[in-house]
Design a protein around this motif. Structure first.
Motif, PDB file in Angstrom:
ATOM      1  N   HIS A 169       0.835  -1.208   0.000  1.00  0.00           N
ATOM      2  CA  HIS A 169       0.000   0.000   0.000  1.00  0.00           C
ATOM      3  C   HIS A 169       0.867   1.254   0.000  1.00  0.00           C
ATOM      4  CE1 HIS A 169      -3.299  -2.734   1.009  1.00  0.00           C
ATOM      5  NE2 HIS A 169      -4.137  -1.725   0.810  1.00  0.00           N
ATOM      6  N   GLN A 170       1.887   1.257   0.826  1.00  0.00           N
ATOM      7  CA  GLN A 170       2.749   2.425   0.926  1.00  0.00           C
ATOM      8  C   GLN A 170       3.641   2.587  -0.297  1.00  0.00           C
ATOM      9  OE1 GLN A 170       4.825   1.914   4.647  1.00  0.00           O
ATOM     10  NE2 GLN A 170       3.014   2.455   5.892  1.00  0.00           N
ATOM     11  N   GLY A 171       3.881   1.481  -0.995  1.00  0.00           N
ATOM     12  CA  GLY A 171       4.761   1.517  -2.159  1.00  0.00           C
ATOM     13  C   GLY A 171       4.053   1.759  -3.472  1.00  0.00           C
ATOM     14  N   GLY A 172       2.779   2.097  -3.408  1.00  0.00           N
ATOM     15  CA  GLY A 172       2.056   2.446  -4.631  1.00  0.00           C
ATOM     16  C   GLY A 172       1.392   1.284  -5.327  1.00  0.00           C
ATOM     17  N   LEU A 173       1.190   0.143  -4.618  1.00  0.00           N
ATOM     18  CA  LEU A 173       0.524  -1.024  -5.213  1.00  0.00           C
ATOM     19  C   LEU A 173      -0.675  -1.453  -4.364  1.00  0.00           C
ATOM     20  CD1 LEU A 173       3.638  -3.170  -6.237  1.00  0.00           C
ATOM     21  CD2 LEU A 173       2.135  -1.854  -7.754  1.00  0.00           C
ATOM     22  N   PRO A 174      -1.575  -0.535  -4.062  1.00  0.00           N
ATOM     23  CA  PRO A 174      -2.711  -0.898  -3.194  1.00  0.00           C
ATOM     24  C   PRO A 174      -3.697  -1.857  -3.847  1.00  0.00           C
ATOM     25  CG  PRO A 174      -3.050   1.289  -4.108  1.00  0.00           C
ATOM     26  CD  PRO A 174      -1.660   0.868  -4.505  1.00  0.00           C
ATOM     27  N   ASN A 175      -3.702  -1.936  -5.168  1.00  0.00           N
ATOM     28  CA  ASN A 175      -4.701  -2.742  -5.870  1.00  0.00           C
ATOM     29  C   ASN A 175      -4.143  -4.054  -6.429  1.00  0.00           C
ATOM     30  OD1 ASN A 175      -6.761  -0.757  -5.487  1.00  0.00           O
ATOM     31  ND2 ASN A 175      -5.868   0.434  -7.178  1.00  0.00           N
ATOM     32  N   ILE A 176      -2.899  -4.375  -6.142  1.00  0.00           N
ATOM     33  CA  ILE A 176      -2.347  -5.630  -6.618  1.00  0.00           C
ATOM     34  C   ILE A 176      -3.081  -6.793  -5.937  1.00  0.00           C
ATOM     35  CG2 ILE A 176      -0.542  -5.771  -4.840  1.00  0.00           C
ATOM     36  CD1 ILE A 176       1.327  -6.870  -7.050  1.00  0.00           C
ATOM     37  N   THR A 177      -3.372  -7.843  -6.694  1.00  0.00           N
ATOM     38  CA  THR A 177      -4.046  -9.009  -6.123  1.00  0.00           C
ATOM     39  C   THR A 177      -3.079  -9.782  -5.236  1.00  0.00           C
ATOM     40  OG1 THR A 177      -5.525  -9.212  -8.026  1.00  0.00           O
ATOM     41  CG2 THR A 177      -5.250 -11.159  -6.630  1.00  0.00           C
ATOM     42  N   GLN A 178      -3.500 -10.060  -4.007  1.00  0.00           N
ATOM     43  CA  GLN A 178      -2.666 -10.799  -3.074  1.00  0.00           C
ATOM     44  C   GLN A 178      -3.278 -12.168  -2.755  1.00  0.00           C
ATOM     45  OE1 GLN A 178      -0.812  -8.622   0.298  1.00  0.00           O
ATOM     46  NE2 GLN A 178      -2.096  -6.899  -0.334  1.00  0.00           N
ATOM     47  N   TYR A 179      -2.427 -13.169  -2.718  1.00  0.00           N
ATOM     48  CA  TYR A 179      -2.809 -14.531  -2.337  1.00  0.00           C
ATOM     49  C   TYR A 179      -1.884 -14.945  -1.203  1.00  0.00           C
ATOM     50  CZ  TYR A 179      -2.810 -19.675  -2.686  1.00  0.00           C
ATOM     51  OH  TYR A 179      -2.850 -21.014  -2.419  1.00  0.00           O
ATOM     52  N   TRP A 180      -2.462 -15.176  -0.031  1.00  0.00           N
ATOM     53  CA  TRP A 180      -1.674 -15.562   1.139  1.00  0.00           C
ATOM     54  C   TRP A 180      -1.921 -17.028   1.472  1.00  0.00           C
ATOM     55  CZ3 TRP A 180      -2.919 -11.287   5.330  1.00  0.00           C
ATOM     56  CH2 TRP A 180      -2.521 -10.019   4.846  1.00  0.00           C
ATOM     57  N   LEU A 181      -0.874 -17.701   1.864  1.00  0.00           N
ATOM     58  CA  LEU A 181      -1.024 -19.067   2.328  1.00  0.00           C
ATOM     59  C   LEU A 181      -1.310 -19.138   3.819  1.00  0.00           C
ATOM     60  CD1 LEU A 181       0.485 -19.329  -0.439  1.00  0.00           C
ATOM     61  CD2 LEU A 181       1.377 -21.476   0.430  1.00  0.00           C
ATOM     62  N   ASP A 182      -1.247 -18.026   4.516  1.00  0.00           N
ATOM     63  CA  ASP A 182      -1.567 -17.994   5.939  1.00  0.00           C
ATOM     64  C   ASP A 182      -2.362 -16.738   6.244  1.00  0.00           C
ATOM     65  OD1 ASP A 182      -1.608 -18.657   8.649  1.00  0.00           O
ATOM     66  OD2 ASP A 182       0.211 -17.552   9.061  1.00  0.00           O
ATOM     67  N   GLY A 183      -3.391 -16.887   7.097  1.00  0.00           N
ATOM     68  CA  GLY A 183      -4.161 -15.732   7.510  1.00  0.00           C
ATOM     69  C   GLY A 183      -5.650 -15.954   7.536  1.00  0.00           C
ATOM     70  N   TYR A 184      -6.101 -17.154   7.144  1.00  0.00           N
ATOM     71  CA  TYR A 184      -7.538 -17.430   7.194  1.00  0.00           C
ATOM     72  C   TYR A 184      -7.942 -17.684   8.639  1.00  0.00           C
ATOM     73  CZ  TYR A 184     -12.072 -19.651   6.581  1.00  0.00           C
ATOM     74  OH  TYR A 184     -13.409 -19.964   6.675  1.00  0.00           O
ATOM     75  N   ASP A 185      -8.330 -16.616   9.293  1.00  0.00           N
ATOM     76  CA  ASP A 185      -8.690 -16.673  10.704  1.00  0.00           C
ATOM     77  C   ASP A 185      -9.622 -15.501  10.980  1.00  0.00           C
ATOM     78  OD1 ASP A 185      -8.824 -16.383  13.514  1.00  0.00           O
ATOM     79  OD2 ASP A 185      -6.844 -17.283  13.772  1.00  0.00           O
TER      80      ASP A 185
END
Length: 451
Positions: A264-280
């Motif tokens: 977000h701070q680096g100018g990529l707030p809309n890039i699609t992210q896929y995380w393998l951890d964090g489903y909670d």
């Protein structure tokens, strides 16, 4: 949570069980044992009497990883309490008498497994949840029916080892699911990041292999990030210059949150992210995390939490899980680890019922290995236990996306939250399979105690 996740068994890790990697590495180095215990393979009726079945477990209740593994016993207890309240199985009460702690230590895991087999003489082990299942071979060799989180290679190929959702794992094979997600969001260029430890790197190698197999260019990769992540701004700058519109992360949730912040701070707030951890849900509900997780995709191997209210008739197992947890474990927050315990207990009881009143260990194992479309009453995609110790021809998973403070199901097919893929196809674009027998949302089969 651990990098050896079973959320995607045939292509890498998925959205589940990412353990703090540097802790895992230190435990593996410090706790290994070369002892060769003598374990008998006799005792098919150990722990079995006319009125009860004695059961044990081994999980990480103390040490640095308790939150990820200890709740498995809550799910086991809730399931057994529900069954016992209805008279047990063929008149036998299920006695979860030896829920042992391995303290996340491989040598202690071996010692506790020895205790279960040789000292406590349990009939079965239900509720294995540990980052280093060093005692797996002892249980396999002793032919003790064993049920739990299959996040370690030791679950395959022994016929008496039953991991939740199947026992076979391959962490470097191409992960079809991530390529499917990239296609759905119209990404042609991807970035991949991981920690500099094998568990994280192996997970992302499957991601990279899957993206490349289906024609998604991996324009940036860094599989050498020191753990814990402190500053990812340099990686973010390189991701931005690469032109990637999709980023997959095999870091733990703290690293993923930092990645999102720096994106977000680096100018990529809309890039699609896929995380393998964090489903909670608890992590997402934290106001500090909600904006950083908004829009992020996750992959899970079971029906998502929430289907118990949005589609209870298609996923009755989730309804039963939440009802039993509220009744028998009212002070415990339902979690994926608890759900793993519930599903482990369900498969065990399903096998007991199928084996008949004159059950032995061998009869129990044989009965389960005849199941061809086991779903834990809608909690899982269908598991064919005739082949799930050594592989499968297809893989079914569920995608969810963080939207505000909720996880929302995405890309389900045929009325189901799950999407299934052929493991042998290289077709582009990826076409999900249709008509998978027993797919929750279409038909339900296998398991599920009645509430």
């Amino acid at each position: 949570m651990t990098f050896l996740s079973r959320a995607s068994r045939f292509g890498a890790v998925g959205a589940r069980n990412l353990l703090v990697p540097f802790v895992v590495g230190s435990l593996m180095l410090s706790g290994c044992s070369n002892a060769k215990p003598s374990i008998t393979t006799s005792g098919g009726s150990n722990g079995l009497s006319a009125n009860q079945i004695v059961i044990g477990g081994v999980a990480s209740l103390t040490g640095p990883l308790t939150a990820d593994f200890a709740p498995i016993y809550d799910g086991v207890n809730a399931y057994f309490d529900q069954v016992n309240a209805s008279g047990g199985v063929y008149g036998r009460q299920l006695k979860f008498q030896y829920p042992l702690d391995d303290a996340s230590d491989p040598s202690q895991d071996i010692d506790q497994v020895r205790n279960l087999i040789s000292n406590f003489h349990v009939f079965a082990v239900v509720g294995v949840a540990t980052p280093n299942f060093a005692g797996a071979s002892l249980l396999a060799n002793a032919q003790v029916p064993t049920f739990g989180m299959a996040i370690n290679p030791g679950w395959s190929p022994s016929p008496n080892m039953f991991g939740v959702g199947g026992s076979y794992t391959s962490f470097s094979a191409p992960q079809t699911e991530v390529a499917f997600l990239a296609e759905q969001v119209h990404a042609t260029k991807a970035a991949v990041v991981a920690y500099n430890v094998s568990q994280s790197q192996q997970g992302c190698q499957g991601v990279i292999n899957g993206l490349k197999k289906f024609g998604i260019s991996v324009v940036f990769q860094d599989l050498g990030i020191p753990a814990p992540a402190i500053d990812l701004s340099a990686d973010v700058a390189r991701i931005k210059s690469s032109g990637a519109t999709f980023v997959a992360s095999c870091m733990d949730v703290s690293g993923n949150l930092l990645l999102s912040q720096d994106l977000h701070q680096g100018g990529l707030p809309n890039i699609t992210q896929y995380w393998l951890d964090g489903y909670d849900p608890a992590i997402l509900a934290n106001s500090t995390n909600t904006s950083l997780m908004d829009g992020v995709y996750f992959l899970i191997s079971h029906a998502p939490f929430g289907v118990e209210t949005t589609n209870p008739s298609a996923y009755p197992g989730m309804v039963q899980f939440f009802n039993a947890m509220a009744k028998y474990e009212p002070n415990v927050q339902p979690s994926e680890a608890a759900l793993d315990g519930w599903m482990s207990a369900d498969l065990f009881v399903t096998g007991l019922k199928a084996a008949g009143k004159d059950v032995t260990r061998a009869k129990l194992v044989a009965a389960i290995n005849k199941l061809t479309s086991y779903t834990a009453n809608g909690l899982l995609p269908p598991v064919n236990w005739r082949i799930s110790h050594t592989g499968n021809g297809s893989d079914c998973q569920a995608f969810v996306q963080a939207v505000g403070t909720q996880f929302v199901s995405r890309f389900g097919s045929g009325g189901s939250v799950f999407t299934c893929y052929s493991l042998n196809s290289s077709q582009v674009p990826i076409v999900p399979l249709n008509g998978v027998p027993g797919l929750p949302g279409l038909t339900n089969s296998g398991g599920g105690s009645k509430s």
